[in-house]
Design an enzyme around this catalytic site. Structure first.
Site, mmCIF file in Angstrom:
data_model
loop_
_atom_site.group_PDB
_atom_site.id
_atom_site.type_symbol
_atom_site.label_atom_id
_atom_site.label_comp_id
_atom_site.label_asym_id
_atom_site.label_seq_id
_atom_site.Cartn_x
_atom_site.Cartn_y
_atom_site.Cartn_z
ATOM 1 C CE LYS B 48 4.487 -3.861 -1.351
ATOM 2 N NZ LYS B 48 3.228 -4.347 -1.964
ATOM 3 N N GLY B 49 3.740 -3.524 2.823
ATOM 4 C CA GLY B 49 3.953 -4.756 3.583
ATOM 5 C C GLY B 49 5.429 -5.123 3.715
ATOM 6 C CG ASN B 72 -1.337 -5.402 -6.819
ATOM 7 O OD1 ASN B 72 -0.396 -6.047 -6.330
ATOM 8 N ND2 ASN B 72 -2.429 -5.128 -6.144
ATOM 9 N N GLY B 75 3.858 -8.921 -5.873
ATOM 10 C CA GLY B 75 4.609 -10.021 -5.258
ATOM 11 C C GLY B 75 5.242 -9.581 -3.951
ATOM 12 C CG LEU B 76 3.255 -9.622 -0.766
ATOM 13 C CD1 LEU B 76 3.048 -10.977 -0.131
ATOM 14 C CD2 LEU B 76 2.579 -8.547 0.069
ATOM 15 C CB CYS B 133 0.930 -13.454 1.718
ATOM 16 S SG CYS B 133 0.987 -12.957 3.424
ATOM 17 C CE LYS B 168 -5.323 -4.875 3.374
ATOM 18 N NZ LYS B 168 -4.374 -3.927 2.776
ATOM 19 C CG ASN B 195 -5.241 -7.771 0.885
ATOM 20 O OD1 ASN B 195 -4.926 -7.303 -0.214
ATOM 21 N ND2 ASN B 195 -4.358 -7.999 1.838
ATOM 22 N N GLY B 247 -11.980 0.206 -3.042
ATOM 23 C CA GLY B 247 -12.574 1.066 -4.055
ATOM 24 C C GLY B 247 -13.028 2.425 -3.597
HETATM 25 C C1 LIG Z 1 -0.299 -2.030 -5.920
HETATM 26 C C2 LIG Z 1 -0.890 -2.553 -4.653
HETATM 27 C C3 LIG Z 1 -0.080 -3.073 -3.662
HETATM 28 C C4 LIG Z 1 -0.608 -3.563 -2.468
HETATM 29 N N1 LIG Z 1 0.216 -4.061 -1.499
HETATM 30 C C5 LIG Z 1 -0.305 -4.471 -0.315
HETATM 31 C C6 LIG Z 1 0.530 -4.901 0.746
HETATM 32 O O1 LIG Z 1 1.752 -4.893 0.647
HETATM 33 N N2 LIG Z 1 -0.047 -5.343 1.912
HETATM 34 C C7 LIG Z 1 -1.408 -5.352 2.056
HETATM 35 O O2 LIG Z 1 -1.892 -5.753 3.119
HETATM 36 N N3 LIG Z 1 -2.228 -4.917 1.086
HETATM 37 C C8 LIG Z 1 -1.704 -4.474 -0.097
HETATM 38 N N4 LIG Z 1 -2.556 -4.020 -1.095
HETATM 39 C C9 LIG Z 1 -4.009 -4.024 -0.866
HETATM 40 C C10 LIG Z 1 -4.539 -2.638 -0.484
HETATM 41 O O3 LIG Z 1 -3.977 -2.206 0.725
HETATM 42 C C11 LIG Z 1 -6.071 -2.673 -0.360
HETATM 43 O O4 LIG Z 1 -6.436 -3.643 0.599
HETATM 44 C C12 LIG Z 1 -6.758 -3.045 -1.666
HETATM 45 O O5 LIG Z 1 -6.086 -2.456 -2.748
HETATM 46 C C13 LIG Z 1 -8.231 -2.632 -1.712
HETATM 47 O O6 LIG Z 1 -8.407 -1.261 -1.525
HETATM 48 P P1 LIG Z 1 -8.504 -0.202 -2.752
HETATM 49 O O7 LIG Z 1 -9.586 -0.704 -3.683
HETATM 50 O O8 LIG Z 1 -8.828 1.101 -2.097
HETATM 51 O O9 LIG Z 1 -7.191 -0.209 -3.423
HETATM 52 C C14 LIG Z 1 -2.009 -3.534 -2.286
HETATM 53 C C15 LIG Z 1 -2.829 -2.993 -3.283
HETATM 54 C C16 LIG Z 1 -2.295 -2.504 -4.450
HETATM 55 C C17 LIG Z 1 -3.211 -1.949 -5.491
#
Ligand SMILES: Cc1cc2nc3c(=O)[nH]c(=O)nc-3n(C[C@H](O)[C@H](O)[C@H](O)COP(=O)(O)O)c2cc1C
Ligand SMILES: Cc1cc2nc3c(=O)[nH]c(=O)nc-3n(C[C@H](O)[C@H](O)[C@H](O)COP(=O)(O)OP(=O)(O)OC[C@H]3O[C@@H](n4cnc5c(N)ncnc54)[C@H](O)[C@@H]3O)c2cc1C
Ligand SMILES: Cc1cc2nc3c(=O)[nH]c(=O)nc-3n(C[C@H](O)[C@H](O)[C@H](O)COP(=O)(O)OP(=O)(O)OC[C@H]3O[C@@H](n4cnc5c(N)ncnc54)[C@H](O)[C@@H]3O)c2cc1C
Ligand SMILES: Cc1cc2nc3c(=O)[nH]c(=O)nc-3n(C[C@H](O)[C@H](O)[C@H](O)COP(=O)(O)O)c2cc1C
Ligand code: FES
Ligand code: FES
Lengths: 265, 309, 309, 265
Positions: B48-49, B72, B75-76, B133, B168, B195, B247
């Protein structure tokens, strides 16, 4: 312990208005579940609806049957309702922290609003004292979920309906108030357990505070993962100054009522 | 079937045992998934970030489901750098997979500080820089929407770390190739994308946004076509490796990205739906290679034929 | 129930009997739908994008389904201005609804010519300007991704027409507010959004793009959250009316856009899935207003509450 | 005439490997359909799979029953296969241009590859001459769709299988070749009708050209609307210089084989 399993649906039967009792076969979950814990069901086969849906475990039976009581409220539950015995269902669980069980001296008072009976039935099934009481509130008589759908466990119960078509006409918290007035238990011998809509829980929490009764509530939040990975399911806890977030899926879903900030939107 | 095919890929200096990585924010700190899968099977996972100070994140509701996707607005929320290093990292150190730390700051300097703090720290294989962000200094637009600012952040991180740097990218831009090129020039070892797309949902009964934060990030199958196109574009723009995501739910989805030229893929939202998605994709890739007689997964990567179309 | 609620809305100088419009490219020339619904019930409909000369469009496959959406690469196939005016328009003239013509050109001048050719033409209520098509002079990036070029196109059209001008915005931009403000300043009477998001899909068996054109435009429910957020942003940026679209399938979806502040909505992909989607949404809105005791649909428009969130 | 209706499923039965016969109730469609036309079925209830799927009408019965023969190939057809009698199904049709029927002097030769039998069965049912012949090619014997699934219409038929497990071992176009060699019909008395995979159609088109036999083919394209509104379903027609696009949903799905550019990818 938590498991991700393709289980078999044993039955999925209508027990009250829009309310169903689902039985799925899982020895592992049945063996490890404690009351208040929940499972995440993957209802859709394709990508929509995408997310799993959380449901309390409302009982176990015969070592390998996990029971779930659910109400049809939206698209996931509408799909769930169509599933038949013999179909497969992917289940993740048991998840979360369950109820702290009362000790033998305590009198457990269970207060349920509607489908909130689900985790409390499991709790009642688990508690071995004979003086467990459950108060259940429903909208109308056709929504009443009979206690015996879960098997024959001994429990004293009282019912309220909003429209007065059965039992006390009014709120279940009024049943609780009457009960607390009439009886002469010492507050320290009582223990409250509640699950239901937020306004009801809030009222129960207030009454617990007034009467100095320890009170555990099972609360809801929208969840994506159910296992502490997404950080989506927060609830505000503490008062304004000391406010922090708790994760309903792993810090809960059961909390002591005083832990929760009942004024959040 | 005897699994002889080689799934190893290289992300710049980083060698992965296979091209499947769990995405940041969807895999907790890895530990949450240990009861369900063997983390050592993964190519890597990204925590997690992490920010300098702990963050509580946004008020609830933080999540809403949308057609074939989810929004989602976490809020990091995170435990902060210090607690991560103290409480989580020690439990990750002995894993036989790569742990990648996703970082984000509120200023270019904060990114630098974070990178610096991770310098030389054992058990961290790479840094992934989240530039999606909001950049408070620039009126809330994300760092990652401006090529120059993206380059500055990248440079700062590269200067302050001894680890491979993955930047990213945000999809909420007019031309993602410009950002990709800028961060490549600034020294990034790899880029990962996409992202989340910014989105919103309205509760028509209460007439309020469904998310307390009003808007949120869209992820899941719904965004896959957008993600795949951006990966396709970026692969044809930069020389550094591209990690694709957006996705991906199963092996077939992962193959679309690999064929389009992604050197590895990340799996995000799928972890919620199917907690073993990552390892299922790995075994799916292995089976696919076996069936097709592919000895090295790198044969597939970038094998998209454009001429006959 | 007696339907007393007033569904009329105004898009600048254009009064619509209700806020539901069939979107360009998804409703043919209107006539295709006549066997299934009464076109006179619609607030308006927008014909397939028209260019100066007829265009054959892209080679097949032009369409591929994606999760909760579809990609299209029709390539703006159309019969051309002349044939439209000669063969189609006469059959549309006597309808008791607004016919809006969607136009696109390959240069600013072509947009001007198109507008000019429609000047004074009876039976056309407004012009919708599609600025999402590739701008050949600018290396293929769409006109609509640059505020200045968007403004130039808008100005040209406004100068050359006597009809209300709706500019249709592309979502493939970093900040759609900049484009919206630029076209407002250039004299647009309204903006409509969103056009499709660019996306792609790969056939993993043949290792080729699923679309002959490689990329295509993503539409349908998958994009709704993105569309809604952009509408929300633009509504809070410009003073001219905003027409919202993107993944609207039913009345509840339409209400999300209206509540967010869209003065009207367009229905696109839904027409393929449910050919009577437009009229179903109109009756749904009427029922909703009746149930909620809303006398004028304008009470709903922009009624989103942000404070209590 | 075209209709958009919520129809009732009367039956949905397995008739060969992965092949089903679906019967839906629609007086309107049954009354207006001609062979070669198709319907668009909305298979999913939610937003995924999003688009309707096109299926030829393979016959009508009892005035109000519309028959569809389909093969399970992907997610839409997999869902369709699960539907049961009594369920509703949204249908749009009849759509497109059907076959031009042969006149009474002509000998109709029908050539089908696999599920390509679907529109040809309807055609055979409609043609009233007794000398209609159908040649059908399947992969293997378990894929053979018996002609009598459609009711008892009189028709001469021959079968080929790729693996030789039934009838002629080889391609259905080889059956056609033999038939054209052996018989002494005058080409002008023959009329070819064909539906099946593109390589097969291409071969049939070549043979029609060689023998100067008029030949109508029913072809496929990915469709979004099925009614000429999306312009998605094009097929290249004419040769390189005169190339134009035809819309399969409204200019077709039946074309004369010489109209089609068989060399497109
Ligand atoms: C609940 C949630 C929290 C996320 N938190 C972060 C994060 O902290 N840092 C980050 O770079 N991306 C974050 N992402 C983005 C994911 O890493 C990813 O880039 C994005 O969800 C697209 O991929 P997916 O469709 O496979 O989920 C988050 C995504 C979700 C759904
Ligand atoms: C720990 C926990 C235990 C629960 N136990 C039970 C139970 O035993 N029986 C039961 O009937 N219900 C239970 N619920 C509620 C149940 O999860 C929701 O009713 C269900 O997810 C709705 O899904 P849907 O697709 O039918 O509704 P949707 O169409 O998704 O939405 C309908 C309504 O349900 C709410 N909702 C949707 N998803 C969730 C979610 N993930 N969590 C909470 N609310 C949601 C929405 O806000 C909306 O108001 C529990 C919820 C939680 C968090
Ligand atoms: C005019 C016409 C008549 C048809 N008649 C019949 C019939 O009578 N019986 C029958 O079994 N099939 C028929 N088809 C083919 C049928 O439409 C596809 O098999 C079906 O749409 C596949 O859906 P799916 O979701 O199962 O497959 P998907 O998972 O969508 O895809 C599986 C495969 O089917 C192809 N496909 C998907 N959608 C379409 C589409 N809309 N049109 C054509 N191919 C598609 C894809 O390219 C892919 O190769 C016809 C097609 C057309 C155009
Ligand atoms: C097949 C197809 C063709 C389209 N053609 C045009 C067009 O010619 N001009 C235009 O401005 N938009 C065109 N669009 C975009 C739609 O009008 C609409 O902006 C987009 O599809 C998003 O809305 P939806 O999700 O409701 O479909 C087309 C969309 C589709 C799906
Ligand atoms: S539901 Fe994901 S952290 Fe609680
Ligand atoms: S399928 Fe839409 S035009 Fe043919």
């Amino acid at each position: 312990m938590m498991f991700e399993q393709k289980t078999e649906i044993i039955f999925n039967k209508n027990v009250a208005l829009k309310t169903f009792l689902l039985g799925i076969r899982s020895q592992e979950i049945a063996a490890h579940a404690i009351p208040g814990q929940f499972v995440m069901l993957r209802i859709g086969k394709g990508p929509d609806p995408l997310l799993r849906r959380p449901f309390s475990i409302s009982g176990t039976r015969d070592q390998d049957l996990v029971l779930i009581l659910y109400k049809v409220v939206g698209k996931g539950t509408a799909l769930l309702q169509e599933k038949r015995a013999g179909e497969g269902l992917s289940v993740l669980g048991p998840l979360g922290r369950g109820f702290g069980l009362p000790d033998d001296e305590q009198v457990p008072l269970l207060v349920a609003g509607g489908i909130g009976v689900a985790p409390l039935f499991f709790l009642a099934q688990t508690i071995h004292t004979t003086n467990t009481q459950i108060m259940m509130g429903f909208g109308s008589s056709n929504e009443i979920i009979p206690v015996d759908v879960m098997g024959d466990f001994k429990i004293q119960y009282s019912i309220s309906t909003d429209d007065g078509t059965h039992g006390h006409g009014g709120l279940v918290t009024e049943l609780l108030a009457t009960s607390l007035e009439k009886h002469t238990w010492h507050p320290s011998s009582l223990s409250l357990f509640s699950c239901g809509p937020k306004p009801m829980l809030k009222r129960v929490a207030e009454m617990a505070l007034e009467h100095h009764i320890p009170c555990q509530v099972s609360i809801e939040a929208v969840m994506a993962c159910g296992m502490g990975a997404c950080q989506g399911c927060v609830v505000r806890s503490g008062s304004h100054e000391t406010q922090t977030y708790q994760y309903v899926c792993k810090d809960g879903p059961v909390f002591f009522s005083h832990q929760i900030d009942w004024n959040q939107p | 079937m005897n699994h002889i095919s080689d799934l190893r890929v290289k992300i710049g200096p980083l060698g992965l045992k296979n091209p499947v990585i769990a995405a940041s924010g969807t895999f907790g700190y890895g530990l949450e998934f240990e009861p369900l899968l063997d983390l050592n099977l993964l190519g890597a996972f990204i925590v997690k970030g992490i920010s300098l100070s702990p963050r509580q994140g946004n008020p609830p509701p933080r999540i809403v489901e949308t057609p074939c996707g989810m929004l989602n607005a976490i809020g990091l929320a995170n435990i902060g750098l210090e607690v991560f290093l103290r409480d989580k990292l020690p439990r990750l150190k002995n894993l036989d997979t790569h742990v990648i730390v996703n970082i984000y700051g509120h200023s270019v300097d904060e990114y630098g500080e974070l990178a610096n703090a991770l310098k030389g720290v054992d058990g961290i294989s790479a840094v992934e820089v989240n530039i999606s962000c909001p950049n408070v200094a620039e009126g809330g637009m994300a760092f990652g929407t401006d090529p120059q600012v993206s380059a500055k952040v990248t440079e700062k991180v590269v200067q302050n770390t001894d680890k491979p740097v993955i930047v990213k990218l945000s999809p909420n831009v007019t031309d993602i190739r410009l950002i990709a090129r800028a961060v490549e020039d600034a020294g990034a070892h790899a880029v990962s994308l996409i992202n989340t797309l910014t989105g919103m949902a309205v509760d028509i009964d209460k007439r309020i946004p469904k998310l307390a934060n009003i808007s949120g990030g869209l992820s899941g199958p719904a965004i896959r076509p957008v993600a795949l196109y951006m990966v396709h574009q970026v692969v044809r723009t930069v020389k550094i490796p591209v990690i694709g995501m957006g996705g991906i739910m199963d092996c077939r989805d992962a193959l679309e990205f690999l064929i389009a030229g992604a050197r590895a893929v990340q799996v995000g939202t799928a972890n919620f739906v199917n907690p073993t998605a990552t390892v299922d994709i790995i075994s799916g890739l292995r089976e696919y290679c076996d069936e097709q007689g592919i000895e090295d997964i790198n044969e597939i990567i970038g094998s998209l034929l454009l001429e006959c179309r």
